[in-house]
Write an enzyme that holds these catalytic residues in place. Structure first.
Site, PDB file in Angstrom:
ATOM      1  N   GLU A 190       5.024  -9.918  -2.905  1.00  0.00           N
ATOM      2  CA  GLU A 190       5.893  -9.075  -3.572  1.00  0.00           C
ATOM      3  C   GLU A 190       5.378  -8.711  -5.133  1.00  0.00           C
ATOM      4  OE1 GLU A 190       7.800  -6.874  -3.607  1.00  0.00           O
ATOM      5  OE2 GLU A 190       9.402  -7.054  -1.969  1.00  0.00           O
ATOM      6  N   ASP A 191       5.519  -7.441  -5.738  1.00  0.00           N
ATOM      7  CA  ASP A 191       5.127  -7.245  -7.149  1.00  0.00           C
ATOM      8  C   ASP A 191       6.170  -7.919  -7.911  1.00  0.00           C
ATOM      9  OD1 ASP A 191       6.996  -5.432  -5.985  1.00  0.00           O
ATOM     10  OD2 ASP A 191       6.143  -3.995  -7.043  1.00  0.00           O
TER      11      ASP A 191
ATOM     12  N   ASP B 173      13.646  -8.691  -7.795  1.00  0.00           N
ATOM     13  CA  ASP B 173      14.811  -8.408  -8.858  1.00  0.00           C
ATOM     14  C   ASP B 173      16.110  -9.140  -8.250  1.00  0.00           C
ATOM     15  OD1 ASP B 173      15.408  -5.755 -10.712  1.00  0.00           O
ATOM     16  OD2 ASP B 173      17.068  -6.383  -9.944  1.00  0.00           O
TER      17      ASP B 173
ATOM     18  N   PHE C 282      13.692  -3.264 -17.223  1.00  0.00           N
ATOM     19  CA  PHE C 282      12.900  -2.809 -16.520  1.00  0.00           C
ATOM     20  C   PHE C 282      11.443  -2.676 -16.938  1.00  0.00           C
ATOM     21  CE2 PHE C 282      11.185   0.873 -14.305  1.00  0.00           C
ATOM     22  CZ  PHE C 282      11.537   0.754 -12.827  1.00  0.00           C
ATOM     23  N   ILE C 283      10.510  -2.928 -15.911  1.00  0.00           N
ATOM     24  CA  ILE C 283       9.117  -3.002 -16.319  1.00  0.00           C
ATOM     25  C   ILE C 283       8.190  -1.845 -15.364  1.00  0.00           C
ATOM     26  CG2 ILE C 283       8.976  -5.183 -17.419  1.00  0.00           C
ATOM     27  CD1 ILE C 283       7.534  -6.070 -14.711  1.00  0.00           C
TER      28      ILE C 283
ATOM     29  N   ASP D 220       6.341   0.984 -10.774  1.00  0.00           N
ATOM     30  CA  ASP D 220       6.614   2.121 -11.155  1.00  0.00           C
ATOM     31  C   ASP D 220       8.001   2.527 -11.959  1.00  0.00           C
ATOM     32  OD1 ASP D 220       7.663   1.953  -8.490  1.00  0.00           O
ATOM     33  OD2 ASP D 220       8.281   4.161  -8.843  1.00  0.00           O
TER      34      ASP D 220
ATOM     35  N   GLY E 180       4.216  -1.170  -4.636  1.00  0.00           N
ATOM     36  CA  GLY E 180       4.076  -2.037  -5.981  1.00  0.00           C
ATOM     37  C   GLY E 180       3.188  -3.108  -5.972  1.00  0.00           C
TER      38      GLY E 180
ATOM     39  N   LYS F 202      12.918 -11.824 -11.825  1.00  0.00           N
ATOM     40  CA  LYS F 202      14.092 -11.630 -12.697  1.00  0.00           C
ATOM     41  C   LYS F 202      15.137 -13.146 -12.572  1.00  0.00           C
ATOM     42  CE  LYS F 202      13.189  -6.716 -13.850  1.00  0.00           C
ATOM     43  NZ  LYS F 202      13.704  -5.528 -13.464  1.00  0.00           N
TER      44      LYS F 202
ATOM     45  N   ARG G 281       2.113   3.441 -12.309  1.00  0.00           N
ATOM     46  CA  ARG G 281       1.548   2.169 -11.335  1.00  0.00           C
ATOM     47  C   ARG G 281      -0.126   2.002 -11.916  1.00  0.00           C
ATOM     48  NH1 ARG G 281       4.882   1.339  -7.163  1.00  0.00           N
ATOM     49  NH2 ARG G 281       6.089   3.044  -6.129  1.00  0.00           N
TER      50      ARG G 281
END
Ligand code: IMP
Ligand code: MG
Length: 177
Positions: free
Chosen positions: A101-102, A105, A154-155, A161, A46, A133, A167
């Protein structure tokens, strides 16, 4: 609105805004690590786009990057457990490490990576994440650099992805419920 697999997504954050957030993180890192060596540990898959754009804006002379891999997502909800960290070829002992990190969560993935990094006794560990988040993050690890806080939806896009798709999108899309 776009279709990805069996789901519909709508435009959430345009590329321009994402890039502005990436640039802000880069400026903070340039300031905080001025004159110091630094090793980025980028968490694939990610984080590849975030890492590329971030590093283009890093103006430190002693910056290095390593790419590691783990995964915790199947579909659109966190699986809760993650794989072993793979791909780290460099000793972290005594280094200033910044984990990239992308998205954070629940924080399970980050927690695991953080512990694996910690085992190698780096001098400092900092965490930079493009998205987080706040409503679902349940760990105590400090997120030192955060691009954007988002709601618990969720994105996809900009490296993130849905089941491996999306992606490549330069903007970020949000799942339509
Ligand atoms: P956590 O372990 O629950 O914090 O989840 C972290 C990982 O799950 C991230 O590195 C992503 O790969 C993935 N992930 C979490 N939220 C999303 C999302 O909204 N879209 C896509 N992937 C996500
Ligand atoms: Mg990831």
């Amino acid at each position: 609105m776009i279709d990805i697999g069996d789901k519909k997504f709508s435009l959430f954050i345009e590329e321009e805004k994402v890039l502005a957030a990436v640039k802000t993180i880069a400026e903070q890192l340039n300031r905080d690590f001025k004159g110091k060596p630094l090793l980025f540990v980028s968490v694939l898959n990610g984080s590849f786009m975030f890492t590329a754009d971030l590093l283009k804006n890093i103006n430190l002379n002693n910056a290095e990057v390593e790419f590691v891999k783990t995964s915790s997502y199947e579909g659109v909800s966190s699986a809760g457990n993650v794989d072993q960290l793979i791909g780290l070829n460099r000793s972290l002992t005594g280094r200033n490490v910044v984990i990239l990190e992308d998205i954070v969560d629940t924080g399970n993935t980050l927690d695991r990576i953080y512990k694996l990094v910690q085992q190698q006794n780096p001098d400092k560990i900092k965490v930079a994440t493009l998205f987080m988040k706040p409503d679902v993050y349940k760990k105590n690890i400090r997120l030192d650099y955060v691009g954007m806080e988002i709601e618990n939806k969720f994105i996809v896009g900009y490296g993130l992805d849905y089941n491996g798709w999306g992606r490549n999108l330069k903007d970020v899309y949000q799942l339509k419920e």
